[in-house]
Design a protein around this motif. Sequence first.
Motif, PDB file in Angstrom:
ATOM      1  N   THR A 179     -13.002  41.945 -13.341  1.00 18.06           N
ATOM      2  CA  THR A 179     -13.441  41.459 -12.033  1.00 18.06           C
ATOM      3  C   THR A 179     -12.201  41.098 -11.198  1.00 18.06           C
ATOM      4  O   THR A 179     -11.084  41.074 -11.701  1.00 18.06           O
ATOM      5  CB  THR A 179     -14.313  40.203 -12.177  1.00 18.06           C
ATOM      6  OG1 THR A 179     -13.470  39.130 -12.628  1.00 18.06           O
ATOM      7  CG2 THR A 179     -15.456  40.396 -13.129  1.00 18.06           C
ATOM      8  N   GLU A 208     -24.961  33.517  -5.823  1.00 18.22           N
ATOM      9  CA  GLU A 208     -23.592  33.258  -5.333  1.00 18.22           C
ATOM     10  C   GLU A 208     -23.695  32.436  -4.054  1.00 18.22           C
ATOM     11  O   GLU A 208     -24.546  32.711  -3.213  1.00 18.22           O
ATOM     12  CB  GLU A 208     -22.889  34.611  -5.070  1.00 18.22           C
ATOM     13  CG  GLU A 208     -21.576  34.559  -4.354  1.00 18.22           C
ATOM     14  CD  GLU A 208     -20.509  33.716  -5.064  1.00 18.22           C
ATOM     15  OE1 GLU A 208     -20.209  32.640  -4.521  1.00 18.22           O
ATOM     16  OE2 GLU A 208     -20.014  34.108  -6.123  1.00 18.22           O
ATOM     17  N   TYR A 218     -18.756  35.005 -15.101  1.00 19.56           N
ATOM     18  CA  TYR A 218     -17.392  35.531 -15.215  1.00 19.56           C
ATOM     19  C   TYR A 218     -16.442  34.774 -14.297  1.00 19.56           C
ATOM     20  O   TYR A 218     -16.602  34.745 -13.095  1.00 19.56           O
ATOM     21  CB  TYR A 218     -17.376  37.025 -14.880  1.00 19.56           C
ATOM     22  CG  TYR A 218     -18.051  37.843 -15.951  1.00 19.56           C
ATOM     23  CD1 TYR A 218     -17.738  37.640 -17.290  1.00 19.56           C
ATOM     24  CD2 TYR A 218     -19.012  38.787 -15.641  1.00 19.56           C
ATOM     25  CE1 TYR A 218     -18.358  38.358 -18.291  1.00 19.56           C
ATOM     26  CE2 TYR A 218     -19.641  39.515 -16.634  1.00 19.56           C
ATOM     27  CZ  TYR A 218     -19.312  39.293 -17.958  1.00 19.56           C
ATOM     28  OH  TYR A 218     -19.925  40.009 -18.948  1.00 19.56           O
ATOM     29  N   SER A 265     -19.837  22.413  -7.632  1.00 21.09           N
ATOM     30  CA  SER A 265     -18.851  23.218  -8.358  1.00 21.09           C
ATOM     31  C   SER A 265     -18.121  24.171  -7.407  1.00 21.09           C
ATOM     32  O   SER A 265     -17.377  25.024  -7.838  1.00 21.09           O
ATOM     33  CB  SER A 265     -19.561  24.034  -9.441  1.00 21.09           C
ATOM     34  OG  SER A 265     -20.497  24.901  -8.829  1.00 21.09           O
TER      35      SER A 265
HETATM   36  C1  LIG Z   1     -13.420  32.196  -9.273  1.00 25.29           C
HETATM   37  S1  LIG Z   1     -14.741  32.970  -8.476  1.00 25.29           S
HETATM   38  C2  LIG Z   1     -15.118  34.348  -9.565  1.00 25.29           C
HETATM   39  C3  LIG Z   1     -15.890  35.438  -8.881  1.00 25.29           C
HETATM   40  C4  LIG Z   1     -16.222  36.645  -9.753  1.00 25.29           C
HETATM   41  N1  LIG Z   1     -17.122  36.300 -10.832  1.00 25.29           N
HETATM   42  C5  LIG Z   1     -14.963  37.265 -10.305  1.00 25.29           C
HETATM   43  O1  LIG Z   1     -14.745  37.160 -11.527  1.00 25.29           O
HETATM   44  O2  LIG Z   1     -14.221  37.877  -9.508  1.00 25.29           O
HETATM   45  C6  LIG Z   1     -16.092  31.867  -8.791  1.00 25.29           C
HETATM   46  C7  LIG Z   1     -17.302  32.156  -7.918  1.00 25.29           C
HETATM   47  O3  LIG Z   1     -18.362  31.295  -8.284  1.00 25.29           O
HETATM   48  C8  LIG Z   1     -19.040  30.884  -7.107  1.00 25.29           C
HETATM   49  N2  LIG Z   1     -19.727  29.635  -7.422  1.00 25.29           N
HETATM   50  C9  LIG Z   1     -19.162  28.461  -7.767  1.00 25.29           C
HETATM   51  N3  LIG Z   1     -20.092  27.532  -8.021  1.00 25.29           N
HETATM   52  C10 LIG Z   1     -21.291  28.144  -7.819  1.00 25.29           C
HETATM   53  C11 LIG Z   1     -22.642  27.695  -7.899  1.00 25.29           C
HETATM   54  N4  LIG Z   1     -22.945  26.436  -8.250  1.00 25.29           N
HETATM   55  N5  LIG Z   1     -23.627  28.570  -7.623  1.00 25.29           N
HETATM   56  C12 LIG Z   1     -23.333  29.845  -7.269  1.00 25.29           C
HETATM   57  N6  LIG Z   1     -22.072  30.322  -7.161  1.00 25.29           N
HETATM   58  C13 LIG Z   1     -21.063  29.488  -7.438  1.00 25.29           C
HETATM   59  C14 LIG Z   1     -17.943  30.757  -6.079  1.00 25.29           C
HETATM   60  O4  LIG Z   1     -18.451  30.848  -4.760  1.00 25.29           O
HETATM   61  C15 LIG Z   1     -17.032  31.928  -6.446  1.00 25.29           C
HETATM   62  O5  LIG Z   1     -17.366  33.097  -5.735  1.00 25.29           O
END
Ligand SMILES: C[S@@+](CC[C@H](N)C(=O)[O-])C[C@H]1O[C@@H](n2cnc3c(N)ncnc32)[C@H](O)[C@@H]1O
Length: 221
Positions: free
Chosen positions: A200, A78, A125, A6
């Motif tokens: 966020t 994360e 989020y 993802s």
């Molecule tokens: C669009 S960003 C949103 C970050 C934060 N929640 C915000 O709203 O500002 C999505 C985050 O999810 C993390 N992410 C995606 N897939 C993940 C997974 N399988 N496990 C942990 N983190 C993940 C990405 O690295 C990224 O930092």
Amino acid sequence: MRKIRSFVRREGRLTNAQRRALQSLLPSFGLETVSTPWNFCKIFGREAPRVLEIGFGNGENLLALAQAHPEQDFIGIEVHRPGVGHLLNRLAAAQVSNVRLACEDAREVLERCVPDCSLDAILLYFPDPWPKKRHHKRRLVQADFVGLLARKLKGGGVFRVATDWPDYAQHIARLMSARPEFMAKPPTDSDPDTVGRSPTRFERRGLHLGHKVSELCYRRR
Ligand SMILES: C[S@@+](CC[C@H](N)C(=O)[O-])C[C@H]1O[C@@H](n2cnc3c(N)ncnc32)[C@H](O)[C@@H]1O
């Protein structure tokens, strides 16, 4: 078969301060992700409500929550190391003791390390939207992921998710309504994550682009 992830790891933006934090602070705030399930009472040294945030980005929400709720314990997962390094520095500066982090794929960590029926709330989020149809399979929230959430939440626990992509919100709502373990619940001010929540980074970005934010909330039966 290659796993469908993802996320895409982008290490390029790791600053020196973040690199140092990962080396020196991860041993204190980090969680081992070996195969044994975590013992939260041992990790935090107490029995307290437990909230997990998946994909916390730079961690501003997690830090604000942990400071607003010293009586609760928080776990963040994360994969983006610069974000983890950033939050580690802020946790140390604020002397916060009720947060632990894992820098790995949340799906794997949930499966392997989080005991069943151990969480009071799971927060997600602004998961990566993967807007192109051919990439929808990379979206984190899929039927098997929802099953994993159901297993890890305590009865009465809450899953809260927000996105600024309407078709992702519809997809999540469809998956959740198909699961008998969950019932939709309107978010209230007394929810564990409401106090202290400000938009966020990705939420601000979406709002700036004129996107509408959908917040969905479900209670584990
Ligand atoms: C669009 S960003 C949103 C970050 C934060 N929640 C915000 O709203 O500002 C999505 C985050 O999810 C993390 N992410 C995606 N897939 C993940 C997974 N399988 N496990 C942990 N983190 C993940 C990405 O690295 C990224 O930092």
